[in-house]
Write a protein that holds these residues in place. Sequence first.
Motif, PDB file in Angstrom:
ATOM      1  N   ILE A  39       0.869  -1.185  -0.210  1.00 41.60           N
ATOM      2  CA  ILE A  39       0.053   0.409   0.214  1.00 41.60           C
ATOM      3  C   ILE A  39       1.322   0.836  -0.328  1.00 41.60           C
ATOM      4  CG2 ILE A  39      -1.583   1.135   1.113  1.00 41.60           C
ATOM      5  CD1 ILE A  39      -2.961  -1.295   2.356  1.00 41.60           C
ATOM      6  N   ILE A  40       1.500   1.346   0.752  1.00 38.65           N
ATOM      7  CA  ILE A  40       3.203   2.401   0.859  1.00 38.65           C
ATOM      8  C   ILE A  40       3.780   2.226  -0.118  1.00 38.65           C
ATOM      9  CG2 ILE A  40       4.923   3.538   2.371  1.00 38.65           C
ATOM     10  CD1 ILE A  40       3.980   2.461   4.590  1.00 38.65           C
ATOM     11  N   LEU A  41       3.889   1.831  -1.083  1.00 37.39           N
ATOM     12  CA  LEU A  41       4.611   1.329  -2.314  1.00 37.39           C
ATOM     13  C   LEU A  41       3.789   2.177  -3.222  1.00 37.39           C
ATOM     14  CD1 LEU A  41       6.982  -1.600  -2.437  1.00 37.39           C
ATOM     15  CD2 LEU A  41       7.258   0.957  -2.281  1.00 37.39           C
ATOM     16  N   SER A  42       2.365   1.749  -3.594  1.00 37.19           N
ATOM     17  CA  SER A  42       1.728   1.993  -4.315  1.00 37.19           C
ATOM     18  C   SER A  42       0.759   3.742  -4.108  1.00 37.19           C
ATOM     19  CB  SER A  42       0.089   1.123  -4.135  1.00 37.19           C
ATOM     20  OG  SER A  42       0.543   0.008  -4.261  1.00 37.19           O
ATOM     21  N   LEU A  43       1.068   3.789  -2.883  1.00 34.47           N
ATOM     22  CA  LEU A  43       0.823   5.183  -2.753  1.00 34.47           C
ATOM     23  C   LEU A  43       1.838   6.426  -3.224  1.00 34.47           C
ATOM     24  CD1 LEU A  43      -0.502   5.290   0.566  1.00 34.47           C
ATOM     25  CD2 LEU A  43      -1.867   6.239  -0.984  1.00 34.47           C
ATOM     26  N   ILE A  44       3.101   6.365  -2.715  1.00 37.09           N
ATOM     27  CA  ILE A  44       4.365   6.737  -3.255  1.00 37.09           C
ATOM     28  C   ILE A  44       4.557   6.691  -5.168  1.00 37.09           C
ATOM     29  CG2 ILE A  44       6.716   7.167  -3.664  1.00 37.09           C
ATOM     30  CD1 ILE A  44       6.767   5.658  -0.280  1.00 37.09           C
ATOM     31  N   LEU A  45       3.904   5.499  -5.802  1.00 33.05           N
ATOM     32  CA  LEU A  45       4.304   5.536  -6.699  1.00 33.05           C
ATOM     33  C   LEU A  45       2.896   6.844  -7.689  1.00 33.05           C
ATOM     34  CD1 LEU A  45       5.001   3.832  -9.671  1.00 33.05           C
ATOM     35  CD2 LEU A  45       3.309   2.439  -9.347  1.00 33.05           C
ATOM     36  N   ILE A  46       2.176   6.151  -6.719  1.00 30.16           N
ATOM     37  CA  ILE A  46       0.843   7.632  -7.420  1.00 30.16           C
ATOM     38  C   ILE A  46       1.179   8.368  -7.501  1.00 30.16           C
ATOM     39  CG2 ILE A  46      -2.110   8.473  -6.798  1.00 30.16           C
ATOM     40  CD1 ILE A  46      -2.840   5.592  -5.733  1.00 30.16           C
ATOM     41  N   SER A  48       3.956   9.998  -7.331  1.00 26.89           N
ATOM     42  CA  SER A  48       5.594  10.377  -8.268  1.00 26.89           C
ATOM     43  C   SER A  48       4.535  10.582  -9.049  1.00 26.89           C
ATOM     44  CB  SER A  48       6.494   9.466  -8.530  1.00 26.89           C
ATOM     45  OG  SER A  48       6.692   9.022  -6.698  1.00 26.89           O
ATOM     46  N   ILE A  49       3.533   9.708  -9.816  1.00 27.78           N
ATOM     47  CA  ILE A  49       2.998   9.749 -11.142  1.00 27.78           C
ATOM     48  C   ILE A  49       2.574  10.873 -11.985  1.00 27.78           C
ATOM     49  CG2 ILE A  49       0.649   8.701 -12.579  1.00 27.78           C
ATOM     50  CD1 ILE A  49       1.823   6.001 -11.642  1.00 27.78           C
ATOM     51  N   PHE A  50       1.856  11.763 -10.108  1.00 26.89           N
ATOM     52  CA  PHE A  50       1.231  13.304 -10.651  1.00 26.89           C
ATOM     53  C   PHE A  50       1.913  13.684 -10.496  1.00 26.89           C
ATOM     54  CE2 PHE A  50      -0.891  15.975  -8.180  1.00 26.89           C
ATOM     55  CZ  PHE A  50      -1.846  16.472  -8.872  1.00 26.89           C
ATOM     56  N   SER A  51       3.444  14.208  -9.672  1.00 23.95           N
ATOM     57  CA  SER A  51       3.588  15.066  -9.637  1.00 23.95           C
ATOM     58  C   SER A  51       4.443  15.314 -11.236  1.00 23.95           C
ATOM     59  CB  SER A  51       5.174  14.960  -8.734  1.00 23.95           C
ATOM     60  OG  SER A  51       4.537  14.407  -7.715  1.00 23.95           O
ATOM     61  N   ILE A  52       4.838  13.827 -11.766  1.00 27.86           N
ATOM     62  CA  ILE A  52       5.600  13.754 -13.154  1.00 27.86           C
ATOM     63  C   ILE A  52       4.830  14.337 -14.203  1.00 27.86           C
ATOM     64  CG2 ILE A  52       5.803  12.431 -15.295  1.00 27.86           C
ATOM     65  CD1 ILE A  52       7.454  10.427 -13.220  1.00 27.86           C
ATOM     66  N   VAL A  53       2.351  13.985 -14.331  1.00 26.74           N
ATOM     67  CA  VAL A  53       1.942  14.434 -15.212  1.00 26.74           C
ATOM     68  C   VAL A  53       2.051  16.400 -15.248  1.00 26.74           C
ATOM     69  CG1 VAL A  53      -0.445  14.176 -15.501  1.00 26.74           C
ATOM     70  CG2 VAL A  53       0.604  12.458 -15.259  1.00 26.74           C
ATOM     71  N   LEU A  54       2.147  16.485 -13.560  1.00 26.15           N
ATOM     72  CA  LEU A  54       1.668  18.067 -13.281  1.00 26.15           C
ATOM     73  C   LEU A  54       2.713  18.609 -13.876  1.00 26.15           C
ATOM     74  CD1 LEU A  54      -0.323  20.263 -12.130  1.00 26.15           C
ATOM     75  CD2 LEU A  54       1.698  19.518  -9.817  1.00 26.15           C
ATOM     76  N   ALA A  55       4.105  18.038 -13.627  1.00 32.35           N
ATOM     77  CA  ALA A  55       5.203  18.997 -14.275  1.00 32.35           C
ATOM     78  C   ALA A  55       5.187  19.225 -15.776  1.00 32.35           C
ATOM     79  CB  ALA A  55       6.265  18.754 -13.684  1.00 32.35           C
ATOM     80  N   SER A  56       4.724  18.124 -16.697  1.00 36.92           N
ATOM     81  CA  SER A  56       5.126  17.788 -17.706  1.00 36.92           C
ATOM     82  C   SER A  56       3.606  18.603 -18.261  1.00 36.92           C
ATOM     83  CB  SER A  56       4.217  16.366 -18.314  1.00 36.92           C
ATOM     84  OG  SER A  56       3.728  16.507 -19.595  1.00 36.92           O
ATOM     85  N   SER A  57       2.447  19.264 -17.890  1.00 38.43           N
ATOM     86  CA  SER A  57       1.296  19.842 -18.259  1.00 38.43           C
ATOM     87  C   SER A  57       1.848  21.328 -17.644  1.00 38.43           C
ATOM     88  CB  SER A  57      -0.298  19.259 -16.924  1.00 38.43           C
ATOM     89  OG  SER A  57      -1.499  20.035 -17.327  1.00 38.43           O
TER      90      SER A  57
END
Length: 275
Positions: A39-46, A48-57
């Motif tokens: 669960i913790i790893l999944s939250l970290i991954l989510i 991270s992905i959100f940050s990457i998407v936000l930065a890309s946008s």
Amino acid sequence: EIYFYFLFKIYKLKKEKMVKSLKKFESFVNSNFNNLLLIILSLILIVSIFSIVLASSTRNTLNQKTEEARILAIPIDIQLKVVNCNGCADLDEIINSIKKQNVNITNEQIFSSYDIESKQLIFDYEIKTLPTIIILGEIDSNKIKFDNFEKVNNALVLKQQVVPHFSINSNKLNGIVDIIEIMDSSCEKCVELSSIPLTLGQSGVSIGDWKKIEYNSTEGVALVKKYLLTHAPTVLISKEINYYDSVKQSLSQAGASDKGDYYSLHSTSPQYRNI
């Protein structure tokens, strides 16, 4: 002593409950360690992905804005055609205002109203008065708005009537103001009104014929009778002044009288001759 004994017992009970709770939590963690870790790893991954998407946008938006600014900074290509006429106002101020905008003038042509090219332009773009300016090229661009122009066919044509201008329909030059100054040279203390035509000229009015006529001369008597003049000096200003809106309003405020072909203006302050 009994009081402290009870306090000690309460503290001991709370401590035992806390220890039991910690042991239960430890047991829960040990038995579900893998699931919790997942669960913790999944939250970290989510995250991270959100940050990457936000930065890309954000980066894409910034790049888009930069590109839009770059495109807006590119001047539009236009061509100018100017048709002048004898005795008409010049268009230098309007032309200079166009050149100060974000434009690249690839061709500029100036014609006289007698040129063959002018006659074709007048026909093609339904021109009613001269002088005029015709803008060709990237006239549909949203980068620039050309004020006082209207679209005719594939061009922008000046719709603002400068003064003086030549009316093609009436074949007449409009806005040339004639002045008749009715004088009384024998009255040394009478008010001097020659400053009125001078002021009109300084205000941009094009003065044509300026006559100075004695009130008691043959021509003066005829004018006094025709326009029912009562004062000397008096200044008669032709109705061509109507083409100068702001000046016309000033004359009305100054008490000018409508005499048919002319406006009449005289001083109401001494001294003047009552005729």
